[in-house]
Design a protein around this motif. Structure first.
Motif, PDB file in Angstrom:
ATOM      1  N   GLU A 129     -12.828  -0.444   8.376  1.00 24.35           N
ATOM      2  CA  GLU A 129     -13.214  -1.174   9.136  1.00 24.35           C
ATOM      3  C   GLU A 129     -14.876  -0.474   9.962  1.00 24.35           C
ATOM      4  OE1 GLU A 129     -11.556  -3.947  12.405  1.00 24.35           O
ATOM      5  OE2 GLU A 129     -13.023  -4.970  12.400  1.00 24.35           O
TER       6      GLU A 129
ATOM      7  N   VAL B 247      -9.347   3.529   2.206  1.00 30.29           N
ATOM      8  CA  VAL B 247      -9.221   4.831   2.662  1.00 30.29           C
ATOM      9  C   VAL B 247      -8.837   5.828   2.290  1.00 30.29           C
ATOM     10  CG1 VAL B 247     -10.373   5.974   4.953  1.00 30.29           C
ATOM     11  CG2 VAL B 247     -10.599   3.315   4.844  1.00 30.29           C
TER      12      VAL B 247
ATOM     13  N   HIS C 109       1.185  -1.064   0.138  1.00 30.41           N
ATOM     14  CA  HIS C 109      -0.207  -0.323  -0.131  1.00 30.41           C
ATOM     15  C   HIS C 109       0.716   1.095  -0.454  1.00 30.41           C
ATOM     16  CE1 HIS C 109      -3.686  -0.933   0.101  1.00 30.41           C
ATOM     17  NE2 HIS C 109      -4.249  -1.986   0.690  1.00 30.41           N
TER      18      HIS C 109
ATOM     19  N   GLY D 125      -3.740   2.608   1.341  1.00 24.68           N
ATOM     20  CA  GLY D 125      -5.034   2.191   1.455  1.00 24.68           C
ATOM     21  C   GLY D 125      -6.282   2.939   1.214  1.00 24.68           C
TER      22      GLY D 125
ATOM     23  N   ASP E  25     -18.666   8.557   2.073  1.00 22.54           N
ATOM     24  CA  ASP E  25     -18.189   9.608   1.519  1.00 22.54           C
ATOM     25  C   ASP E  25     -18.781   9.995   0.631  1.00 22.54           C
ATOM     26  OD1 ASP E  25     -15.797  11.504   0.631  1.00 22.54           O
ATOM     27  OD2 ASP E  25     -14.769   9.600  -0.814  1.00 22.54           O
TER      28      ASP E  25
ATOM     29  N   ALA F 239      -8.260   6.569  -0.168  1.00 22.10           N
ATOM     30  CA  ALA F 239      -9.379   6.799  -1.873  1.00 22.10           C
ATOM     31  C   ALA F 239     -10.450   8.184  -1.454  1.00 22.10           C
ATOM     32  CB  ALA F 239      -9.982   6.134  -2.191  1.00 22.10           C
TER      33      ALA F 239
ATOM     34  N   CYS G 171      -5.470   2.847  -4.276  1.00 23.30           N
ATOM     35  CA  CYS G 171      -5.774   3.239  -3.308  1.00 23.30           C
ATOM     36  C   CYS G 171      -6.059   1.542  -2.859  1.00 23.30           C
ATOM     37  CB  CYS G 171      -6.688   4.515  -2.617  1.00 23.30           C
ATOM     38  SG  CYS G 171      -5.761   5.738  -2.651  1.00 23.30           S
ATOM     39  N   THR G 172      -6.800   0.777  -3.639  1.00 25.50           N
ATOM     40  CA  THR G 172      -7.599  -0.030  -2.486  1.00 25.50           C
ATOM     41  C   THR G 172      -6.665  -0.851  -3.370  1.00 25.50           C
ATOM     42  OG1 THR G 172      -8.871  -0.046  -4.799  1.00 25.50           O
ATOM     43  CG2 THR G 172      -9.671   0.646  -2.852  1.00 25.50           C
TER      44      THR G 172
ATOM     45  N   GLY H 281      -9.541  -0.943   5.308  1.00 25.41           N
ATOM     46  CA  GLY H 281      -9.833  -1.935   5.829  1.00 25.41           C
ATOM     47  C   GLY H 281      -9.607  -2.524   6.758  1.00 25.41           C
ATOM     48  N   GLY H 282      -8.192  -3.101   7.173  1.00 26.51           N
ATOM     49  CA  GLY H 282      -7.374  -3.808   7.692  1.00 26.51           C
ATOM     50  C   GLY H 282      -6.753  -2.596   8.888  1.00 26.51           C
TER      51      GLY H 282
ATOM     52  N   PRO I 200     -19.337  -1.742   0.030  1.00 27.28           N
ATOM     53  CA  PRO I 200     -18.222  -1.796   0.780  1.00 27.28           C
ATOM     54  C   PRO I 200     -18.482   0.260   0.992  1.00 27.28           C
ATOM     55  CG  PRO I 200     -16.799  -1.420  -0.874  1.00 27.28           C
ATOM     56  CD  PRO I 200     -17.879  -2.037  -1.526  1.00 27.28           C
ATOM     57  N   GLY I 201     -18.074   0.137   2.895  1.00 25.22           N
ATOM     58  CA  GLY I 201     -19.587   0.876   3.084  1.00 25.22           C
ATOM     59  C   GLY I 201     -18.771   3.017   2.881  1.00 25.22           C
ATOM     60  N   GLY I 202     -17.569   2.886   2.639  1.00 27.07           N
ATOM     61  CA  GLY I 202     -16.703   3.748   3.125  1.00 27.07           C
ATOM     62  C   GLY I 202     -16.920   4.950   1.488  1.00 27.07           C
ATOM     63  N   PRO I 203     -16.968   4.115   0.159  1.00 28.63           N
ATOM     64  CA  PRO I 203     -17.391   4.674  -0.743  1.00 28.63           C
ATOM     65  C   PRO I 203     -18.433   5.296  -0.356  1.00 28.63           C
ATOM     66  CG  PRO I 203     -16.408   2.946  -1.464  1.00 28.63           C
ATOM     67  CD  PRO I 203     -16.974   3.255  -0.085  1.00 28.63           C
TER      68      PRO I 203
HETATM   69  O1  KG4 Z   1      -7.396  -0.650   1.395  1.00 29.64           O
HETATM   70  P1  KG4 Z   1      -8.007  -1.987   1.106  1.00 29.64           P
HETATM   71  O2  KG4 Z   1      -8.792  -1.759  -0.433  1.00 29.64           O
HETATM   72  O3  KG4 Z   1      -8.058  -3.268   1.986  1.00 29.64           O
HETATM   73  C1  KG4 Z   1      -7.636  -3.296   3.260  1.00 29.64           C
HETATM   74  O4  KG4 Z   1      -6.295  -3.918   3.147  1.00 29.64           O
HETATM   75  O5  KG4 Z   1      -8.475  -3.795   3.786  1.00 29.64           O
HETATM   76  O6  KG4 Z   1      -8.992  -0.835   1.956  1.00 29.64           O
HETATM   77  C2  KG4 Z   1     -10.837  -1.685   1.652  1.00 29.64           C
HETATM   78  C3  KG4 Z   1     -11.119  -0.187   2.865  1.00 29.64           C
HETATM   79  C4  KG4 Z   1     -13.051  -0.435   2.765  1.00 29.64           C
HETATM   80  O7  KG4 Z   1     -13.220  -0.391   4.307  1.00 29.64           O
HETATM   81  C5  KG4 Z   1     -13.820   0.648   1.940  1.00 29.64           C
HETATM   82  O8  KG4 Z   1     -14.868   0.456   2.910  1.00 29.64           O
HETATM   83  C6  KG4 Z   1     -12.868   1.764   2.409  1.00 29.64           C
HETATM   84  O9  KG4 Z   1     -11.146   0.861   2.158  1.00 29.64           O
HETATM   85  N1  KG4 Z   1     -12.631   2.554   1.595  1.00 29.64           N
HETATM   86  C7  KG4 Z   1     -13.122   3.573   1.788  1.00 29.64           C
HETATM   87  C8  KG4 Z   1     -13.266   4.704   0.866  1.00 29.64           C
HETATM   88  N2  KG4 Z   1     -13.234   4.149  -1.088  1.00 29.64           N
HETATM   89  C9  KG4 Z   1     -12.755   2.136   0.081  1.00 29.64           C
HETATM   90  N3  KG4 Z   1     -13.349   4.333   3.117  1.00 29.64           N
HETATM   91  C10 KG4 Z   1     -13.836   6.219   2.297  1.00 29.64           C
HETATM   92  N4  KG4 Z   1     -13.745   6.890   1.996  1.00 29.64           N
HETATM   93  C11 KG4 Z   1     -13.646   5.988   1.136  1.00 29.64           C
HETATM   94  N5  KG4 Z   1     -14.115   6.524  -0.375  1.00 29.64           N
END
Ligand code: KG4
Ligand code: ZN
Length: 334
Positions: free
Chosen positions: A163, A268, A115, A266, A183, A270, A297-298, A136-137, A177-180
């Motif tokens: 998370e 987030v 990352h 990571g 946002d 994003a 990022c993801t 996420g982790g 996933p809830g983040g986007p």
């Molecule tokens: O890095 P990642 O793809 O997987 C891990 O290594 O955990 O991160 C996934 C996390 C999820 O919890 C998702 O909800 C969050 O990233 N995420 C975001 C956004 N896009 C993805 N959280 C907040 N805002 C965003 N725009």
């Protein structure tokens, strides 16, 4: 040096061909989000089965996309951990098989190192730097004196920030996933709900379980009183608190460690509000900030190929006994 990189630690089957740690010759990311969506989160057994079904197809596709043959590949880099053990094993077995058949060096890469090195695909990373890893982790602040040297200065004591986003989204009835979703929704709302600022102390540690519980309790209380929840306002109020604490502790770390460079990494990373707040503070303080484009990022294998190049330069290699690790600290000898 061309590295074939493999990432399968969670719900993305991804492969990349990366040249010299910064040129992306081709990346394929097969996301399983649509499969897991109906369960409200990643189902580990389904994730590993899906990886097993797609991994050879992804390999064929990435070589075509990058326009290279296996003979032109110099090494194979793979995420060995942390992550879901079944998912990790699929990528790892693919990497070991390819390394064995084609007689290529095998480079083990820690997912979080990946990352961080996503930033090197944007711009050559300059040291010393502080890395804010938000996924996420993980929620970590890492000090890097030079390439491939990691010193964790703070981290989450409970839930990772991603998370927490995913759990809050679930309570608000938003899709995984809830983040986007949060946002996007937060941009339509106002900061009207009173929520606590998570672990507002002098340490570099984070704690997000308190704010998560505060949101859950607030929703349940309002439901009992038959009051409607203003989802956009609650998303905005929640996100503002998260942004405030992440920004505060990151800027403090840059100042106290006398570091001018910040990389954000990571899933987030994003997040539009987190990016904006950190950018503004870095501008004010004359710090240089890099954040990867959303695609990097993801989870993706390009970041593993970038990190793998620098790991290899540090002499990090593995043999066919390499095993997957569900939990492992960054910088720990493997
Ligand atoms: O890095 P990642 O793809 O997987 C891990 O290594 O955990 O991160 C996934 C996390 C999820 O919890 C998702 O909800 C969050 O990233 N995420 C975001 C956004 N896009 C993805 N959280 C907040 N805002 C965003 N725009
Ligand atoms: Zn990740």
């Amino acid at each position: 040096m061309k590295i074939l990189a493999i990432e399968s630690s969670c719900d993305e089957t991804s492969m990349s061909v990366i040249e010299d740690g910064h040129i992306d010759l081709g990346t394929v990311i097969l996301s399983q989000i649509d499969i897991h969506k109906s369960y409200g989160g990643v189902v580990p057994e389904i994730a590993s089965r899906s990886h097993a079904e797609s991994i050879t197809i992804v390999l064929e596709e990435v070589l075509t996309k990058a326009n290279v043959t296996m003979d032109e590949i110099d090494a194979v880099a793979v995420t060995y951990g942390p992550g879901l053990i079944g998912s990790l094993l699929v990528g790892l077995i693919a990497a070991k098989t390819i390394a064995y058949i084609y007689d290529k060096p095998l480079i083990p890469v820690h997912h979080i190192a990946g990352h961080i090195y996503a930033n090197n695909l944007v711009k050559k990373m300059e040291f010393p730097l502080i890395a804010l890893v938000i996924s996420g982790g993980h929620t970590d602040l890492i000090y890097m004196e030079e390439n491939y040297s990691f010193k964790k200065i703070g981290g989450t004591l409970d839930d990772a920030v991603g998370e927490c986003y995913d759990k809050v989204a679930r309570v608000l009835g938003l899709p995984y996933p809830g983040g986007p979703s949060i946002d996007k929704l937060a941009r339509e709302g106002n900061d009207t709900y009173k929520l606590p600022l998570p672990l507002n102390d002098d340490s570099y540690d984070f704690s997000f379980s308190g704010i998560k519980s505060a949101v859950i309790n607030l929703v349940h209380n309002e439901e009992q009183k038959k009051n409607a929840i203003r989802n956009a306002d609650l998303a905005c109020s929640f996100q503002n608190k998260v942004v405030e604490i992440l920004t505060k502790k990151t800027i403090k770390a840059l100042k106290e460690y006398h570091v001018k460079n910040l990389v954000v990494a990571g899933g987030v990373a994003a997040n539009s509000a987190i990016r904006k707040s950190l950018e503004e503070e870095c501008l004010k303080n004359n710090f240089n900030m890099t954040v990867p484009p959303i695609l990097y990022c993801t989870d993706n294998a390009a970041m593993i190929g970038a990190a793998g190049f620098f790991a290899y330069q540090k002499g990090i290699k593995a043999d066919l006994n390499l095993n997957a690790k569900a939990n492992c600290a960054l910088g720990e000898n493997i």
